[in-house]
Design an enzyme around this catalytic site. Structure first.
Site, mmCIF file in Angstrom:
data_model
loop_
_atom_site.group_PDB
_atom_site.id
_atom_site.type_symbol
_atom_site.label_atom_id
_atom_site.label_comp_id
_atom_site.label_asym_id
_atom_site.label_seq_id
_atom_site.Cartn_x
_atom_site.Cartn_y
_atom_site.Cartn_z
ATOM 1 N N LYS A 130 0.847 -1.195 0.000
ATOM 2 C CA LYS A 130 0.000 0.000 0.000
ATOM 3 C C LYS A 130 0.882 1.244 0.000
ATOM 4 O O LYS A 130 1.834 1.352 0.777
ATOM 5 C CB LYS A 130 -0.892 -0.031 1.240
ATOM 6 C CG LYS A 130 -1.874 1.117 1.368
ATOM 7 C CD LYS A 130 -2.729 0.921 2.622
ATOM 8 C CE LYS A 130 -3.745 2.039 2.781
ATOM 9 N NZ LYS A 130 -4.577 1.834 3.995
ATOM 10 N N SER A 205 -9.251 2.045 2.725
ATOM 11 C CA SER A 205 -8.303 2.795 1.912
ATOM 12 C C SER A 205 -7.257 1.913 1.232
ATOM 13 O O SER A 205 -6.514 2.379 0.368
ATOM 14 C CB SER A 205 -7.590 3.824 2.794
ATOM 15 O OG SER A 205 -6.849 3.187 3.826
ATOM 16 N N SER A 229 -10.003 -0.533 6.741
ATOM 17 C CA SER A 229 -9.269 -0.322 5.499
ATOM 18 C C SER A 229 -8.543 -1.537 4.956
ATOM 19 O O SER A 229 -8.082 -1.522 3.818
ATOM 20 C CB SER A 229 -8.266 0.829 5.666
ATOM 21 O OG SER A 229 -8.951 2.054 5.755
#
Length: 522
Positions: A130, A205, A229
């Site tokens: 990420k 996210s 997330s």
């Protein structure tokens, strides 16, 4: 009575603000109807259908080279990323060089396969990360336009430990703007799509991770979770994702940094297509804290106590759980005895999350506002002015981020009632779970919605957010596909530091429901 008036006020404010935002969005947002029902191309390379554990074993035994494995994933990423927009920066050349070094190391190793497995359990396996988590030499922006030139100068510790275990990073993946929205969309890199239906959201996210993994462009990845997330994008994209007990995996070198008491609620954890990769990844990512968990303890499912919570009791701020998700959760019966339980406090989940995320630290310092976070390095964003700029196409922020700053204005301090509800729920959960109990709970009230539709129900992450506030470990597990070919799933939750229990249940559910399904399979 006071609580009823408080809830009524919250309803009025919520409906007014979200209604206004939705009207503006419908008037000004571009349409995406041309993507409805479209999926990523079928998987053609069998190397892409191996777990990280299987792939590492084949590489060690010289049945396949690391270069071949890395090249297979490069080819797949190049095939699907134009459709998904999941990888925002690759490091393919460096990855191939590192893979060649792995193959050379294996050729020269004299200690045997067992030595390599013990020392380098992920040797030669491709890894995705990420983008909000530091990977040296890669963008480190958190999707914020003002950070467009920021590059990570170090590896975040868990990334460094995964690399030290032999994993080879392929690149970094898209996030929500400053990681605070349930879709992965920002003005730097655009929006990430769902591999099962390109018109639907990949979640946020960690949506870039979820999308890439679900589309077979990666086998293991790194995500972070402060309100869902990891679990929400894992659910939407049909993969496994584990939110560890907070404090076990360090969040050092993550952007944005936590403030206030948020460090108590954030977790960094593994995301992957195959359940057997969760435990070895978590053991590596936890580093020196791995001993806090019981990851080497054998788990007997027959001796666990299983509970199921079908919904939150009916929060007025959250969508009701869909029938298909309630029905699939009822089919999860690991040993035939699953007791249904209900907690009235769960109705206030979103208020708990908002309240506790806003608490000051032990020194009385309040957390940084979202308006300040997205305004860096300058002054905090002025929401109404930024909304006007967005309508004119001049804002450097997404509509969702601007909307969150507007909602932030109306968020109130933690009321004694909400504090009481959280403390009652915490005590009840601890009594229910002990060290041998797990419960099933919806990851989200709906399967992956159409892109941008989370704007109309911004608090649907309550089902995951409350687990963060309670500090419990949770594993999102796929449970097959619905009639539209979209992933179904459930989160499995255990007591603090009992992560090994949910990981064992994930292995069972993979066998019982088939685990990750290729996007083209319906």
């Amino acid at each position: 009575m006071a609580q009823s008036l408080g809830e009524l006020f919250l309803v009025v404010v919520f409906k007014a603000v979200t209604g206004f935002l939705c009207l503006v969005f419908r008037l000004f947002a571009p349409q995406r109807s041309n993507l409805v029902g479209k999926k990523v191309p079928p998987v053609s390379d069998p190397l892409l259908l191996l777990s990280a554990k299987q792939l590492a074993s084949k590489i060690r035994r010289k049945e396949v080279t690391s270069v071949e494995a890395v090249q297979a994933y490069i080819d797949r990423i190049q095939e699907v990323n134009p459709l998904l927009n999941a990888v925002i920066k690759d490091r393919f050349d460096a990855a191939l060089q590192e893979a060649a070094m792995v193959d050379k190391l294996i050729e020269e190793e004299t200690g045997g396969e067992e030595v390599l497995e013990d020392r380098l359990p992920l040797l030669g396996v491709p890894l995705s990360v990420k983008e909000s988590y530091a990977l040296q030499g890669m963008p480190y922006t958190g999707g914020l336009a003002s950070r467009k030139d920021v590059v990570a100068t170090v590896d975040a510790p868990p990334v460094a430990w995964l690399k030290r275990a032999g994993a080879i990073p392929m690149g970094v993946t898209n996030t929500a703007e400053m990681c605070m929205w349930s879709e992965s969309h920002n003005r730097l890199h655009g929006i990430t799509n769902n591999p099962y239906d390109l018109s639907r959201t990949a979640g946020g996210s960690s949506g870039g991770e979820g999308s890439l993994l679900g589309g077979a462009g990666a086998v293991i990845g790194v995500g972070s979770d402060i309100g869902g997330s990891i679990r929400i994008p894992s659910f939407f994209n049909g993969i496994f994702g584990h939110k560890p007990t907070p404090g076990v995996v360090t969040s050092e070198h993550q952007n944005p940094p936590t403030s206030g008491r948020q460090e108590e609620y954030i977790s960094i954890g593994p995301m992957c297509r195959y359940a057997e990769d969760l435990l070895p990844m978590l053991k590596i990512m936890a580093g020196p804290n791995a001993h806090m968990l019981h990851l080497d303890t054998e788990v007997n499912l027959k001796k666990l106590r299983f509970f199921t919570i079908p919904h939150d009791g009916g929060s007025f701020l959250v969508n009701p759980v869909s029938k298909e998700l309630i029905d699939i959760q009822k089919k999860v019966r690991p040993r035939g005895e699953v007791e249904e339980v209900h907690f009235p406090e769960l109705r206030h989940s979103i208020q708990m999350w908002i309240a506790y995320m806003g608490l000051p630290d032990d020194n009385g310092k309040a957390p940084q506002s979202f308006a300040a976070l997205i305004g860096e390095p300058g002054r905090p964003v002025k929401p109404l002015w930024e909304l006007l700029k967005w309508m004119c196409g001049r804002s450097s922020h997404t509509f969702a981020a601007i909307g969150l700053t507007l909602l932030e204005i109306h968020s109130s301090k933690a009321s004694p009632f909400i504090i009481e509800q959280k403390e009652k729920l915490q005590k009840a959960m601890e009594e229910l779970l002990g060290s041998d109990g797990v419960f099933l709970y919806p990851t989200h009230p709906r399967v992956a919605p159409i892109t941008h539709h989370p704007l109309f129900r911004p608090f649907d992450f309550a089902y995951t957010g409350v687990i963060n506030i309670l500090g419990l470990p949770a594993t999102q597990c796929p449970l097959g596909l619905n009639e539209e070919g979209l992933p179904l799933g459930v989160q499995v939750v255990a007591g603090k530091l009992q992560d090994h229990l949910t990981l064992e249940v994930a292995l069972y559910l993979e066998k019982a429901f088939g685990g990750w399904r290729k996007p083209e399979a319906i």
